[in-house]
Design a protein around this motif. Structure first.
Motif, PDB file in Angstrom:
ATOM      1  N   PRO A   1     -41.502  57.091 -28.533  1.00  0.00           N
ATOM      2  CA  PRO A   1     -40.111  56.801 -28.145  1.00  0.00           C
ATOM      3  C   PRO A   1     -40.088  56.002 -26.848  1.00  0.00           C
ATOM      4  O   PRO A   1     -40.951  56.162 -25.989  1.00  0.00           O
ATOM      5  CB  PRO A   1     -39.508  58.190 -27.943  1.00  0.00           C
ATOM      6  CG  PRO A   1     -40.669  59.049 -27.555  1.00  0.00           C
ATOM      7  CD  PRO A   1     -41.871  58.469 -28.257  1.00  0.00           C
ATOM      8  N   ALA A   2     -39.119  55.145 -26.718  1.00  0.00           N
ATOM      9  CA  ALA A   2     -38.926  54.375 -25.489  1.00  0.00           C
ATOM     10  C   ALA A   2     -37.559  54.724 -24.927  1.00  0.00           C
ATOM     11  O   ALA A   2     -36.694  55.230 -25.629  1.00  0.00           O
ATOM     12  CB  ALA A   2     -39.009  52.882 -25.797  1.00  0.00           C
TER      13      ALA A   2
ATOM     14  N   PRO B   1     -45.222  55.350 -18.771  1.00  0.00           N
ATOM     15  CA  PRO B   1     -45.798  55.896 -19.993  1.00  0.00           C
ATOM     16  C   PRO B   1     -46.450  57.246 -19.735  1.00  0.00           C
ATOM     17  O   PRO B   1     -46.936  57.513 -18.643  1.00  0.00           O
ATOM     18  CB  PRO B   1     -46.850  54.862 -20.388  1.00  0.00           C
ATOM     19  CG  PRO B   1     -47.282  54.266 -19.106  1.00  0.00           C
ATOM     20  CD  PRO B   1     -46.070  54.290 -18.204  1.00  0.00           C
ATOM     21  N   VAL B   2     -46.423  58.057 -20.731  1.00  0.00           N
ATOM     22  CA  VAL B   2     -47.076  59.360 -20.695  1.00  0.00           C
ATOM     23  C   VAL B   2     -47.452  59.717 -22.127  1.00  0.00           C
ATOM     24  O   VAL B   2     -46.795  59.303 -23.071  1.00  0.00           O
ATOM     25  CB  VAL B   2     -46.162  60.447 -20.068  1.00  0.00           C
ATOM     26  CG1 VAL B   2     -44.938  60.686 -20.920  1.00  0.00           C
ATOM     27  CG2 VAL B   2     -46.906  61.742 -19.833  1.00  0.00           C
ATOM     28  N   THR B   3     -48.522  60.463 -22.264  1.00  0.00           N
ATOM     29  CA  THR B   3     -48.942  60.931 -23.579  1.00  0.00           C
ATOM     30  C   THR B   3     -48.769  62.443 -23.615  1.00  0.00           C
ATOM     31  O   THR B   3     -49.213  63.138 -22.704  1.00  0.00           O
ATOM     32  CB  THR B   3     -50.414  60.572 -23.855  1.00  0.00           C
ATOM     33  OG1 THR B   3     -50.541  59.151 -23.792  1.00  0.00           O
ATOM     34  CG2 THR B   3     -50.851  61.060 -25.217  1.00  0.00           C
ATOM     35  N   VAL B   4     -48.105  62.933 -24.643  1.00  0.00           N
ATOM     36  CA  VAL B   4     -47.893  64.364 -24.809  1.00  0.00           C
ATOM     37  C   VAL B   4     -48.453  64.752 -26.174  1.00  0.00           C
ATOM     38  O   VAL B   4     -48.069  64.168 -27.188  1.00  0.00           O
ATOM     39  CB  VAL B   4     -46.394  64.735 -24.729  1.00  0.00           C
ATOM     40  CG1 VAL B   4     -46.197  66.225 -24.905  1.00  0.00           C
ATOM     41  CG2 VAL B   4     -45.793  64.259 -23.418  1.00  0.00           C
ATOM     42  N   LEU B   5     -49.358  65.712 -26.188  1.00  0.00           N
ATOM     43  CA  LEU B   5     -49.920  66.218 -27.436  1.00  0.00           C
ATOM     44  C   LEU B   5     -49.119  67.449 -27.845  1.00  0.00           C
ATOM     45  O   LEU B   5     -49.078  68.435 -27.113  1.00  0.00           O
ATOM     46  CB  LEU B   5     -51.393  66.569 -27.255  1.00  0.00           C
ATOM     47  CG  LEU B   5     -52.123  67.110 -28.481  1.00  0.00           C
ATOM     48  CD1 LEU B   5     -52.102  66.100 -29.617  1.00  0.00           C
ATOM     49  CD2 LEU B   5     -53.558  67.453 -28.117  1.00  0.00           C
ATOM     50  N   ILE B   6     -48.459  67.372 -28.999  1.00  0.00           N
ATOM     51  CA  ILE B   6     -47.573  68.438 -29.472  1.00  0.00           C
ATOM     52  C   ILE B   6     -48.135  68.994 -30.772  1.00  0.00           C
ATOM     53  O   ILE B   6     -48.406  68.247 -31.712  1.00  0.00           O
ATOM     54  CB  ILE B   6     -46.146  67.904 -29.694  1.00  0.00           C
ATOM     55  CG1 ILE B   6     -45.628  67.272 -28.385  1.00  0.00           C
ATOM     56  CG2 ILE B   6     -45.215  69.001 -30.179  1.00  0.00           C
ATOM     57  CD1 ILE B   6     -44.374  66.464 -28.555  1.00  0.00           C
TER      58      ILE B   6
ATOM     59  N   VAL C   1     -49.283  70.984 -26.175  1.00  0.00           N
ATOM     60  CA  VAL C   1     -50.684  71.373 -25.993  1.00  0.00           C
ATOM     61  C   VAL C   1     -51.230  70.795 -24.700  1.00  0.00           C
ATOM     62  O   VAL C   1     -51.928  71.473 -23.948  1.00  0.00           O
ATOM     63  CB  VAL C   1     -51.534  70.899 -27.201  1.00  0.00           C
ATOM     64  CG1 VAL C   1     -53.005  71.202 -26.980  1.00  0.00           C
ATOM     65  CG2 VAL C   1     -51.037  71.529 -28.487  1.00  0.00           C
ATOM     66  N   ASP C   2     -50.911  69.531 -24.441  1.00  0.00           N
ATOM     67  CA  ASP C   2     -51.428  68.860 -23.230  1.00  0.00           C
ATOM     68  C   ASP C   2     -50.544  67.668 -22.907  1.00  0.00           C
ATOM     69  O   ASP C   2     -49.915  67.084 -23.795  1.00  0.00           O
ATOM     70  CB  ASP C   2     -52.858  68.397 -23.478  1.00  0.00           C
ATOM     71  CG  ASP C   2     -53.624  68.130 -22.195  1.00  0.00           C
ATOM     72  OD1 ASP C   2     -53.070  68.328 -21.093  1.00  0.00           O
ATOM     73  OD2 ASP C   2     -54.795  67.700 -22.294  1.00  0.00           O
ATOM     74  N   THR C   3     -50.496  67.322 -21.634  1.00  0.00           N
ATOM     75  CA  THR C   3     -49.752  66.144 -21.182  1.00  0.00           C
ATOM     76  C   THR C   3     -50.678  65.266 -20.373  1.00  0.00           C
ATOM     77  O   THR C   3     -51.467  65.747 -19.598  1.00  0.00           O
ATOM     78  CB  THR C   3     -48.539  66.558 -20.313  1.00  0.00           C
ATOM     79  OG1 THR C   3     -47.706  67.401 -21.081  1.00  0.00           O
ATOM     80  CG2 THR C   3     -47.752  65.364 -19.859  1.00  0.00           C
TER      81      THR C   3
ATOM     82  N   GLU D   1     -32.202  59.810 -23.995  1.00  0.00           N
ATOM     83  CA  GLU D   1     -33.349  60.502 -23.398  1.00  0.00           C
ATOM     84  C   GLU D   1     -33.477  61.945 -23.872  1.00  0.00           C
ATOM     85  O   GLU D   1     -33.996  62.807 -23.163  1.00  0.00           O
ATOM     86  CB  GLU D   1     -33.299  60.413 -21.868  1.00  0.00           C
ATOM     87  CG  GLU D   1     -33.306  58.986 -21.362  1.00  0.00           C
ATOM     88  CD  GLU D   1     -33.165  58.861 -19.859  1.00  0.00           C
ATOM     89  OE1 GLU D   1     -33.496  59.819 -19.131  1.00  0.00           O
ATOM     90  OE2 GLU D   1     -32.716  57.800 -19.415  1.00  0.00           O
ATOM     91  N   ASP D   2     -33.026  62.221 -25.080  1.00  0.00           N
ATOM     92  CA  ASP D   2     -33.107  63.577 -25.636  1.00  0.00           C
ATOM     93  C   ASP D   2     -34.546  64.038 -25.845  1.00  0.00           C
ATOM     94  O   ASP D   2     -34.889  65.182 -25.541  1.00  0.00           O
ATOM     95  CB  ASP D   2     -32.350  63.655 -26.972  1.00  0.00           C
ATOM     96  CG  ASP D   2     -30.857  63.452 -26.809  1.00  0.00           C
ATOM     97  OD1 ASP D   2     -30.325  63.764 -25.723  1.00  0.00           O
ATOM     98  OD2 ASP D   2     -30.223  62.983 -27.771  1.00  0.00           O
ATOM     99  N   ILE D   3     -35.372  63.172 -26.385  1.00  0.00           N
ATOM    100  CA  ILE D   3     -36.774  63.536 -26.643  1.00  0.00           C
ATOM    101  C   ILE D   3     -37.498  63.781 -25.334  1.00  0.00           C
ATOM    102  O   ILE D   3     -38.243  64.751 -25.189  1.00  0.00           O
ATOM    103  CB  ILE D   3     -37.480  62.446 -27.468  1.00  0.00           C
ATOM    104  CG1 ILE D   3     -36.833  62.344 -28.861  1.00  0.00           C
ATOM    105  CG2 ILE D   3     -38.976  62.733 -27.597  1.00  0.00           C
ATOM    106  CD1 ILE D   3     -37.268  61.145 -29.666  1.00  0.00           C
ATOM    107  N   PHE D   4     -37.276  62.908 -24.362  1.00  0.00           N
ATOM    108  CA  PHE D   4     -37.928  63.078 -23.063  1.00  0.00           C
ATOM    109  C   PHE D   4     -37.496  64.387 -22.402  1.00  0.00           C
ATOM    110  O   PHE D   4     -38.312  65.108 -21.835  1.00  0.00           O
ATOM    111  CB  PHE D   4     -37.620  61.883 -22.165  1.00  0.00           C
ATOM    112  CG  PHE D   4     -38.274  60.612 -22.642  1.00  0.00           C
ATOM    113  CD1 PHE D   4     -39.559  60.304 -22.242  1.00  0.00           C
ATOM    114  CD2 PHE D   4     -37.626  59.760 -23.514  1.00  0.00           C
ATOM    115  CE1 PHE D   4     -40.189  59.151 -22.698  1.00  0.00           C
ATOM    116  CE2 PHE D   4     -38.234  58.604 -23.972  1.00  0.00           C
ATOM    117  CZ  PHE D   4     -39.524  58.295 -23.559  1.00  0.00           C
TER     118      PHE D   4
END
Length: 76
Positions: free
Chosen positions: A20-21, A62-67, A74-76, A50-53
């Protein structure tokens, strides 16, 4: 992003990759996604409100989120 796109190409049949952007226009997001995600395995979109954020507590990009499949981070 090329590394994430390569991972999506390799693991896209087992893992969902979502990008998402925010703070952009749909046209600009579409153009940039076309440049960055050439594998076609990454789902992308514009999170205008910005609901997802907010849901995952992401304050910037940018950021990576493991869901996980149960929607826990799980991790950010």
């Amino acid at each position: 992003m090329p590394v994430v796109d390569a991972l999506a190409a390799e693991y896209g049949d087992r893992v969902d990759f979502v990008a998402p952007a925010w703070k952009s226009s749909l046209e600009a997001t579409r153009e940039r996604a076309g440049e960055l995600f050439t594998s076609g395995e990454i789902m992308w979109g514009l999170d205008e409100d910005e609901d997802i954020f907010a849901l995952y507590g992401v304050p910037y990009q940018p950021v990576t989120v493991l869901i996980a499949s149960d929607r826990t981070v799980v991790d950010t």
